[in-house]
Design a protein around this motif. Structure first.
Motif, short mmCIF file in Angstrom:
data_model
loop_
_atom_site.label_atom_id
_atom_site.label_comp_id
_atom_site.label_asym_id
_atom_site.label_seq_id
_atom_site.Cartn_x
_atom_site.Cartn_y
_atom_site.Cartn_z
N LEU A 132 42.69 -19.53 -11.79
CA LEU A 132 42.90 -20.81 -11.57
C LEU A 132 44.17 -21.50 -11.68
CD1 LEU A 132 40.09 -21.42 -14.50
CD2 LEU A 132 40.06 -22.20 -11.93
N LEU A 133 45.20 -20.70 -12.37
CA LEU A 133 46.55 -21.52 -12.41
C LEU A 133 47.22 -21.62 -11.16
CD1 LEU A 133 48.19 -19.30 -15.58
CD2 LEU A 133 47.49 -21.77 -15.43
N PRO A 134 47.07 -20.91 -9.98
CA PRO A 134 47.80 -20.92 -8.75
C PRO A 134 47.03 -22.33 -8.08
CG PRO A 134 47.22 -18.67 -9.01
CD PRO A 134 46.63 -19.50 -9.94
N LEU A 135 46.01 -22.88 -8.61
CA LEU A 135 45.21 -24.02 -7.88
C LEU A 135 46.02 -25.38 -8.50
CD1 LEU A 135 41.67 -22.86 -8.34
CD2 LEU A 135 43.05 -23.17 -5.99
N GLU A 136 47.09 -25.17 -9.28
CA GLU A 136 47.75 -26.41 -9.75
C GLU A 136 48.47 -26.97 -8.36
OE1 GLU A 136 49.04 -29.18 -12.58
OE2 GLU A 136 47.44 -27.21 -12.86
N GLY A 137 48.38 -28.33 -8.18
CA GLY A 137 49.02 -29.04 -7.01
C GLY A 137 48.10 -29.00 -5.88
N THR A 138 47.01 -28.20 -5.74
CA THR A 138 45.97 -28.31 -4.51
C THR A 138 45.01 -29.32 -4.68
OG1 THR A 138 44.60 -26.62 -5.62
CG2 THR A 138 46.59 -25.76 -4.54
N ALA A 139 44.09 -28.96 -3.85
CA ALA A 139 42.98 -30.14 -3.47
C ALA A 139 41.90 -29.96 -4.84
CB ALA A 139 42.23 -30.20 -2.49
N PHE A 140 41.94 -28.58 -5.06
CA PHE A 140 41.15 -28.19 -6.37
C PHE A 140 41.73 -28.28 -7.87
CE2 PHE A 140 39.44 -26.35 -2.48
CZ PHE A 140 37.94 -26.30 -2.74
N GLU A 141 42.85 -29.03 -7.86
CA GLU A 141 43.60 -29.03 -9.11
C GLU A 141 42.72 -29.65 -10.48
OE1 GLU A 141 48.05 -30.66 -9.71
OE2 GLU A 141 46.61 -32.26 -9.98
N ALA A 142 41.84 -30.83 -10.12
CA ALA A 142 41.30 -31.32 -11.15
C ALA A 142 40.11 -30.45 -11.48
CB ALA A 142 40.56 -32.83 -10.54
N GLN A 143 39.47 -29.77 -10.76
CA GLN A 143 38.35 -28.82 -10.85
C GLN A 143 38.99 -27.74 -11.66
OE1 GLN A 143 38.93 -30.50 -8.01
NE2 GLN A 143 36.98 -30.14 -6.78
N ALA A 144 40.09 -27.24 -11.31
CA ALA A 144 40.67 -26.12 -11.90
C ALA A 144 41.07 -26.42 -13.39
CB ALA A 144 41.76 -25.63 -11.23
N ARG A 145 41.67 -27.48 -13.68
CA ARG A 145 42.13 -27.87 -15.08
C ARG A 145 40.77 -28.02 -15.94
NH1 ARG A 145 46.48 -32.80 -13.69
NH2 ARG A 145 48.09 -31.42 -13.14
N LEU A 146 39.69 -28.31 -15.35
CA LEU A 146 38.52 -28.76 -16.20
C LEU A 146 37.81 -27.13 -16.52
CD1 LEU A 146 36.61 -31.43 -14.53
CD2 LEU A 146 37.59 -31.53 -16.91
N ALA A 147 38.02 -26.34 -15.51
CA ALA A 147 37.77 -24.93 -15.88
C ALA A 147 38.51 -24.29 -16.74
CB ALA A 147 37.47 -24.19 -14.62
N LEU A 148 39.92 -24.55 -16.69
CA LEU A 148 41.01 -23.92 -17.64
C LEU A 148 40.38 -24.65 -19.03
CD1 LEU A 148 44.21 -23.91 -15.78
CD2 LEU A 148 42.97 -22.15 -16.75
N LEU A 149 40.27 -25.70 -19.25
CA LEU A 149 40.02 -26.53 -20.31
C LEU A 149 38.88 -25.82 -21.04
CD1 LEU A 149 41.06 -28.99 -22.19
CD2 LEU A 149 39.22 -30.21 -21.34
#
Length: 385
Positions: A132-149
């Motif tokens: 999930l961390l490499p998705l920061e700054g991509t189009a999936f950033e918001a979904q990745a952050r929610l998943a990380l949360l």
């Protein structure tokens, strides 16, 4: 130079023939493409629409073998594997996609996010975090952050969860102030259990400042202050809770009655409880009123009449059982058996129920152990819902 009309007469039929030939060639190409499209793909789609996932997977595997370069088929197959709980196969599909050199950047990010979901569902939290961390700054950033949360909450890594919640809050993805206050309360409990009460109190004060209208920080702060012998401070915290979050006062009512007696503030606390009970009757408020009325009036019988008053407005088996437990009857020898039956019947009614998943528990939870939702337990018993 004069224009010869004979050339025009000859050119028109020729142009018509050329257009007809071109259209026939386009039709042949379309038919060829339709024949070459994998029939297994349409079979799989039909099985999927009929909710026959096993047959759909077999059909999609056949289609992928016929056309291994089709990325959409790989995505569909990976998602089906994940839904069926075959996480290892889903991981292999998405890792194969990421390894392809001809994949577009958008599809690569999509495959990376799908791979992270595979690891999350499989419970491989470390690998999910790394995906999930490499998705920061991509189009999936918001979904990745929610998943990380969700991942950090699941592993109870509250500082890291707070970092992600701050990012989501700053990005306008919602108001996470109450969630941040919960994280601080969780850390305060850990510090208190380790014997570091001053640090725990500081964290609870910070939580109350982060979410002023959240009931949990003030309730836990009052509980800790009372345990330290600071009953006046605990009473002040509970009074602020009553002002800021009156709907949550039933959760604080038992502690409020105890703190009021310790601080010698029974009468003003009784007035506060009566006011809130009149606005929104609740069993826990009623129990606190009965407790303080018995202390204030030295007449337990008068205090118990509050249970009967409650029955005038609310059909409550719990209130009836509480009143009957202290009354004297002609056949008093049968009273214990009847009371045991009533107490047994009211036990399920005194539970709390999650509004999101329906999970019931004897205690109130801020974070549902069933569905992991925050603040999904109403501050009222099952009988009052």
């Amino acid at each position: 130079m004069e224009f010869d009309l004979s050339w025009l007469l000859l050119g028109l039929p020729l142009a018509f023939m050329l257009g007809w030939l071109a259209s026939r060639m386009d039709l042949r190409q379309l038919r060829t493409e339709n024949r070459s499209a994998p029939k297994a793909y349409f079979k799989g789609l039909n099985f999927l629409l009929n909710e026959q996932q096993d047959q759909a997977i077999d059909a999609f595997i056949e289609a992928v073998q016929s056309d291994p370069d089709t990325s959409e088929l790989h995505f569909a197959l990976g998602n089906l594997f994940r839904r069926r709980g075959e996480y290892d196969r889903a991981v292999r599909v998405h890792e194969h996609l990421i390894a392809r050199g001809d994949l577009s950047q958008g599809d690569r990010e999509r495959a990376q996010y799908a791979l992270a979901l595979d690891f999350l569902k499989a419970g491989l939290l470390d690998r999910a975090e790394a995906a999930l961390l490499p998705l920061e700054g991509t189009a999936f950033e918001a979904q990745a952050r929610l998943a990380l949360l969700a991942l950090y909450e699941r592993s109870r890594d509250w500082p890291q969860a707070a970092v992600i919640a701050h990012k989501l809050h700053a990005a306008g993805q919602g108001d996470f102030s109450t969630r941040l206050a919960h994280y601080l309360c969780e850390q305060a409990q850990t510090r208190h259990a380790a014997g570091d009460t001053p640090a725990a109190l500081a964290l609870l004060e910070q939580a109350a400042a982060t979410a002023p209208d959240a009931p949990r920080p003030r309730l836990e702060l009052a509980r800790m202050q009372h345990a330290q012998g600071h009953s006046a401070a605990a009473l002040a915290s509970l009074q602020t809770l009553a002002e800021r979050a009156p709907a949550a006062l039933p959760l604080a009512a038992p502690l409020l009655a105890e703190v009021a007696q310790a601080a010698g503030q029974v009468e003003p606390t009784l007035a506060l409880l009566r006011t809130h009970y009149a606005a929104a009757p609740a069993l826990d408020l009623l129990q606190a009123i009965v407790t303080l009325e018995a202390v204030q009036s030295d007449n337990p019988q008068k205090a118990r009449q509050w249970w009967v008053k409650h029955l005038d407005t609310e059909l409550s088996l719990v209130a009836a059982a509480q009143w009957l437990s202290t009354e004297k009857f002609a056949h008093e020898e049968f009273h214990p058996q009847v009371q045991r039956a009533l107490d047994h019947a009211t036990k399920p009614l005194l539970r709390y129920r999650c509004a999101a998943c329906g999970f019931e528990a004897r205690q109130h939870f801020w974070h549902c152990p069933g569905c992991q939702s925050w603040d999904s337990y109403p501050p009222r018993r099952v009988e009052e819902l």
